[in-house]
Design a protein around this motif. Structure first.
Motif, PDB file in Angstrom:
ATOM      1  N   ARG A 105       0.977  -1.150  -0.109  1.00 20.86           N
ATOM      2  CA  ARG A 105      -0.051  -0.046  -0.023  1.00 20.86           C
ATOM      3  C   ARG A 105       0.642   1.224   0.000  1.00 20.86           C
ATOM      4  NH1 ARG A 105      -3.278  -0.199   5.397  1.00 20.86           N
ATOM      5  NH2 ARG A 105      -1.194  -1.172   5.879  1.00 20.86           N
ATOM      6  N   PRO A 106       0.352   2.208  -0.442  1.00 21.47           N
ATOM      7  CA  PRO A 106       1.220   3.622  -0.179  1.00 21.47           C
ATOM      8  C   PRO A 106       1.405   3.997   0.990  1.00 21.47           C
ATOM      9  CG  PRO A 106      -1.010   4.104  -1.488  1.00 21.47           C
ATOM     10  CD  PRO A 106      -0.982   2.417  -0.982  1.00 21.47           C
ATOM     11  N   VAL A 107       2.890   4.182   1.248  1.00 26.50           N
ATOM     12  CA  VAL A 107       3.536   4.577   2.390  1.00 26.50           C
ATOM     13  C   VAL A 107       2.878   5.577   3.204  1.00 26.50           C
ATOM     14  CG1 VAL A 107       5.716   5.001   3.761  1.00 26.50           C
ATOM     15  CG2 VAL A 107       5.776   3.900   1.391  1.00 26.50           C
ATOM     16  N   THR A 108       2.173   6.142   2.631  1.00 22.95           N
ATOM     17  CA  THR A 108       1.247   7.516   3.411  1.00 22.95           C
ATOM     18  C   THR A 108       0.235   6.678   4.358  1.00 22.95           C
ATOM     19  OG1 THR A 108       0.048   7.742   1.434  1.00 22.95           O
ATOM     20  CG2 THR A 108       1.994   9.398   1.783  1.00 22.95           C
ATOM     21  N   LYS A 109      -0.322   5.618   3.740  1.00 18.47           N
ATOM     22  CA  LYS A 109      -1.209   4.851   4.652  1.00 18.47           C
ATOM     23  C   LYS A 109      -0.573   3.845   5.571  1.00 18.47           C
ATOM     24  CE  LYS A 109      -4.441   5.318   0.849  1.00 18.47           C
ATOM     25  NZ  LYS A 109      -5.412   4.730  -0.048  1.00 18.47           N
ATOM     26  N   TRP A 110       0.676   3.840   5.861  1.00 20.26           N
ATOM     27  CA  TRP A 110       1.130   2.957   6.639  1.00 20.26           C
ATOM     28  C   TRP A 110       0.786   3.369   8.197  1.00 20.26           C
ATOM     29  CZ3 TRP A 110       6.665   1.022   4.925  1.00 20.26           C
ATOM     30  CH2 TRP A 110       6.288   0.203   3.512  1.00 20.26           C
ATOM     31  N   HIS A 123      20.325 -10.473  -6.662  1.00 18.44           N
ATOM     32  CA  HIS A 123      19.986 -10.014  -5.464  1.00 18.44           C
ATOM     33  C   HIS A 123      20.805  -8.879  -5.129  1.00 18.44           C
ATOM     34  CE1 HIS A 123      17.013 -13.528  -4.251  1.00 18.44           C
ATOM     35  NE2 HIS A 123      17.801 -14.158  -5.102  1.00 18.44           N
ATOM     36  N   PHE A 124      22.181  -8.850  -5.332  1.00 23.19           N
ATOM     37  CA  PHE A 124      22.967  -7.879  -5.064  1.00 23.19           C
ATOM     38  C   PHE A 124      22.432  -6.641  -5.487  1.00 23.19           C
ATOM     39  CE2 PHE A 124      26.444  -4.844  -6.174  1.00 23.19           C
ATOM     40  CZ  PHE A 124      27.250  -4.918  -5.106  1.00 23.19           C
ATOM     41  N   TYR A 125      22.223  -6.589  -6.887  1.00 21.76           N
ATOM     42  CA  TYR A 125      21.611  -5.261  -7.392  1.00 21.76           C
ATOM     43  C   TYR A 125      20.222  -4.934  -6.890  1.00 21.76           C
ATOM     44  CZ  TYR A 125      19.062  -2.640 -11.047  1.00 21.76           C
ATOM     45  OH  TYR A 125      18.111  -1.750 -11.386  1.00 21.76           O
ATOM     46  N   ASN A 126      19.525  -5.849  -6.727  1.00 23.43           N
ATOM     47  CA  ASN A 126      17.954  -5.298  -6.425  1.00 23.43           C
ATOM     48  C   ASN A 126      18.008  -4.834  -4.930  1.00 23.43           C
ATOM     49  OD1 ASN A 126      15.705  -5.762  -8.368  1.00 23.43           O
ATOM     50  ND2 ASN A 126      16.965  -7.620  -8.620  1.00 23.43           N
ATOM     51  N   ILE A 127      18.812  -5.350  -3.972  1.00 26.06           N
ATOM     52  CA  ILE A 127      19.008  -4.881  -2.528  1.00 26.06           C
ATOM     53  C   ILE A 127      19.731  -3.449  -2.426  1.00 26.06           C
ATOM     54  CG2 ILE A 127      20.134  -5.421  -0.569  1.00 26.06           C
ATOM     55  CD1 ILE A 127      19.646  -8.355  -0.820  1.00 26.06           C
ATOM     56  N   TYR A 128      20.594  -3.412  -3.077  1.00 25.62           N
ATOM     57  CA  TYR A 128      21.472  -1.928  -2.987  1.00 25.62           C
ATOM     58  C   TYR A 128      20.688  -0.918  -3.733  1.00 25.62           C
ATOM     59  CZ  TYR A 128      25.130  -3.874  -0.464  1.00 25.62           C
ATOM     60  OH  TYR A 128      26.023  -4.685   0.589  1.00 25.62           O
ATOM     61  N   PHE A 129      20.321  -1.216  -5.089  1.00 20.46           N
ATOM     62  CA  PHE A 129      19.616   0.099  -5.677  1.00 20.46           C
ATOM     63  C   PHE A 129      18.085   0.159  -5.155  1.00 20.46           C
ATOM     64  CE2 PHE A 129      23.209  -0.839  -8.139  1.00 20.46           C
ATOM     65  CZ  PHE A 129      23.209   0.333  -9.165  1.00 20.46           C
ATOM     66  N   ALA A 130      17.362  -0.810  -4.757  1.00 22.82           N
ATOM     67  CA  ALA A 130      15.925  -0.601  -4.072  1.00 22.82           C
ATOM     68  C   ALA A 130      16.065   0.144  -2.977  1.00 22.82           C
ATOM     69  CB  ALA A 130      15.289  -1.810  -3.918  1.00 22.82           C
ATOM     70  N   HIS A 131      17.273  -0.047  -2.017  1.00 26.66           N
ATOM     71  CA  HIS A 131      17.399   0.846  -0.707  1.00 26.66           C
ATOM     72  C   HIS A 131      17.725   2.173  -1.369  1.00 26.66           C
ATOM     73  CE1 HIS A 131      18.312   1.939   3.120  1.00 26.66           C
ATOM     74  NE2 HIS A 131      19.557   2.461   2.889  1.00 26.66           N
ATOM     75  N   SER A 132      18.564   2.392  -2.452  1.00 24.01           N
ATOM     76  CA  SER A 132      18.798   3.863  -2.700  1.00 24.01           C
ATOM     77  C   SER A 132      17.735   4.593  -3.367  1.00 24.01           C
ATOM     78  CB  SER A 132      19.988   3.639  -3.515  1.00 24.01           C
ATOM     79  OG  SER A 132      19.695   3.255  -4.907  1.00 24.01           O
ATOM     80  N   ALA A 133      16.808   4.055  -3.616  1.00 22.36           N
ATOM     81  CA  ALA A 133      15.508   4.701  -4.184  1.00 22.36           C
ATOM     82  C   ALA A 133      14.273   4.610  -3.444  1.00 22.36           C
ATOM     83  CB  ALA A 133      15.200   4.161  -5.587  1.00 22.36           C
ATOM     84  N   GLY A 157      13.540   2.717  -0.974  1.00 22.21           N
ATOM     85  CA  GLY A 157      14.015   2.756   0.558  1.00 22.21           C
ATOM     86  C   GLY A 157      14.245   3.916   1.202  1.00 22.21           C
ATOM     87  N   ARG A 158      14.766   4.758   0.462  1.00 23.42           N
ATOM     88  CA  ARG A 158      14.969   6.016   1.130  1.00 23.42           C
ATOM     89  C   ARG A 158      13.710   7.088   1.256  1.00 23.42           C
ATOM     90  NH1 ARG A 158      18.712  10.050  -1.993  1.00 23.42           N
ATOM     91  NH2 ARG A 158      17.853   9.096  -3.957  1.00 23.42           N
ATOM     92  N   MET A 159      12.774   6.768   0.425  1.00 24.68           N
ATOM     93  CA  MET A 159      11.352   7.366   0.388  1.00 24.68           C
ATOM     94  C   MET A 159      10.812   6.766   1.732  1.00 24.68           C
ATOM     95  SD  MET A 159       7.941   6.706  -0.384  1.00 24.68           S
ATOM     96  CE  MET A 159       7.742   5.403  -1.657  1.00 24.68           C
ATOM     97  N   ILE A 160      10.969   5.486   1.510  1.00 25.86           N
ATOM     98  CA  ILE A 160      10.247   4.716   2.941  1.00 25.86           C
ATOM     99  C   ILE A 160      10.805   5.462   4.387  1.00 25.86           C
ATOM    100  CG2 ILE A 160      10.178   2.668   4.086  1.00 25.86           C
ATOM    101  CD1 ILE A 160       9.516   1.415   1.318  1.00 25.86           C
ATOM    102  N   LEU A 173      18.116   8.570   9.690  1.00 22.75           N
ATOM    103  CA  LEU A 173      19.158   7.509  10.083  1.00 22.75           C
ATOM    104  C   LEU A 173      20.345   7.663   9.315  1.00 22.75           C
ATOM    105  CD1 LEU A 173      16.637   4.801  11.119  1.00 22.75           C
ATOM    106  CD2 LEU A 173      17.703   6.280  12.670  1.00 22.75           C
ATOM    107  N   GLU A 174      21.392   7.059   9.806  1.00 27.11           N
ATOM    108  CA  GLU A 174      22.621   6.816   8.782  1.00 27.11           C
ATOM    109  C   GLU A 174      22.429   5.947   7.921  1.00 27.11           C
ATOM    110  OE1 GLU A 174      25.439   8.628   9.519  1.00 27.11           O
ATOM    111  OE2 GLU A 174      24.351   9.587  10.865  1.00 27.11           O
ATOM    112  N   PHE A 175      21.408   4.897   8.171  1.00 25.21           N
ATOM    113  CA  PHE A 175      21.165   4.079   7.016  1.00 25.21           C
ATOM    114  C   PHE A 175      20.896   4.688   5.673  1.00 25.21           C
ATOM    115  CE2 PHE A 175      17.656   0.304   6.048  1.00 25.21           C
ATOM    116  CZ  PHE A 175      18.408  -0.485   5.247  1.00 25.21           C
ATOM    117  N   TYR A 176      20.404   5.820   5.826  1.00 26.94           N
ATOM    118  CA  TYR A 176      19.890   6.563   4.404  1.00 26.94           C
ATOM    119  C   TYR A 176      20.774   7.617   4.303  1.00 26.94           C
ATOM    120  CZ  TYR A 176      15.851   4.128   5.771  1.00 26.94           C
ATOM    121  OH  TYR A 176      14.750   3.143   6.087  1.00 26.94           O
TER     122      TYR A 176
END
Length: 237
Positions: free
Chosen positions: A59-64, A153-163, A165-168, A182-185
């Motif tokens: 669902r949209p993150v705004t509804k979480w 998996h390497f590609y999807n984990i890192y690239f998803a987090h940079s896009a 993932g940052r928004m979430i 957080l430092e995570f972002y």
């Protein structure tokens, strides 16, 4: 030029034209991976998305309605996955993995700093749970016998987090962490350049793969999304 050479050239060109071209292939293999990944998003997550919303985390993150405890479970399981990935890359049981050492995308140390901050706020850091443990074990198994699937998996984990993932991370921080970033972002250096450097390395590695090996890598995308989705769902637990 002898006529027969002209015929050979025409035949080669015709064969190339007849061969199926994969979406994104002309730009390099990373674009092929991106194309497949985008289709596994919902329309709310990406304009190319084709997936129907079925799970809470889709669902949209705004509804979480996240909780700090749930978010911590997500971060702990994420760290286990990054610990595993970064350990595999460092040990390089298959030589091509060494290409991806010290890319600047690594997240384990950043997450460790975040856990220190949470402890200072009075929170207890939980132990890893089933989604993270299962995914980490799967990555270990893949890394030793199936480099194409592991690279997916390497590609999807890192690239998803940079896009996404940052928004979430931004939206969750607004809801439950008083906008704490957080430092995570955070990345040391220009993120766009770090990502481009890794794209170049991925494209170079994939140049030596057969079309069948490339397709095998692309076919693994759905499993990557499944495991990552189960960890993401912890935020809402």
């Amino acid at each position: 030029m002898p006529p027969r050479n002209g015929v050979v050239v025409v035949s080669a060109a015709t064969a190339e034209k007849a061969r199926k071209r994969y979406p994104g292939e002309a730009k390099g293999f990373v674009e092929e991976m991106r194309f497949v990944a985008m289709k596994l998003h919902t329309r709310d997550q990406a304009k190319e998305g084709e997936k129907e919303v079925k799970e809470p985390e889709e669902r949209p993150v705004t509804k979480w309605e996240p909780s700090v405890d749930g978010y911590l479970r997500f971060l702990v399981d994420s760290k286990l996955v990054y610990d595993t990935l970064e350990g595999i890359i460092e040990e390089a049981p298959i030589p091509i993995y060494a290409e991806f050492r010290n890319t600047g995308l690594e997240r384990s140390e950043k997450l460790e700093k975040d856990f220190e901050w949470f402890k200072e706020q009075g929170y207890t850091i939980p132990e890893p749970s089933s989604p993270g443990i299962t995914y980490a074990q799967y990555l270990k198994e893949l890394s030793e016998k199936d480099p194409q699937a592991f690279i997916c998996h390497f590609y999807n984990i890192y690239f998803a987090h940079s896009a996404g993932g940052r928004m979430i991370g931004k939206k969750v921080a607004e809801k439950i962490l008083d906008n704490k970033e957080l430092e995570f972002y955070k990345w040391d250096g220009e993120l766009s350049q770090l990502l481009q450097n890794v794209r170049d390395k991925l494209n170079k590695v994939a140049e030596s793969w057969t079309r069948e090996e490339k397709n095998h890598c692309l076919d693994e995308t759905e499993k990557s999304f499944k495991h990552s989705g189960e960890i993401l769902r912890l935020i809402l637990s």
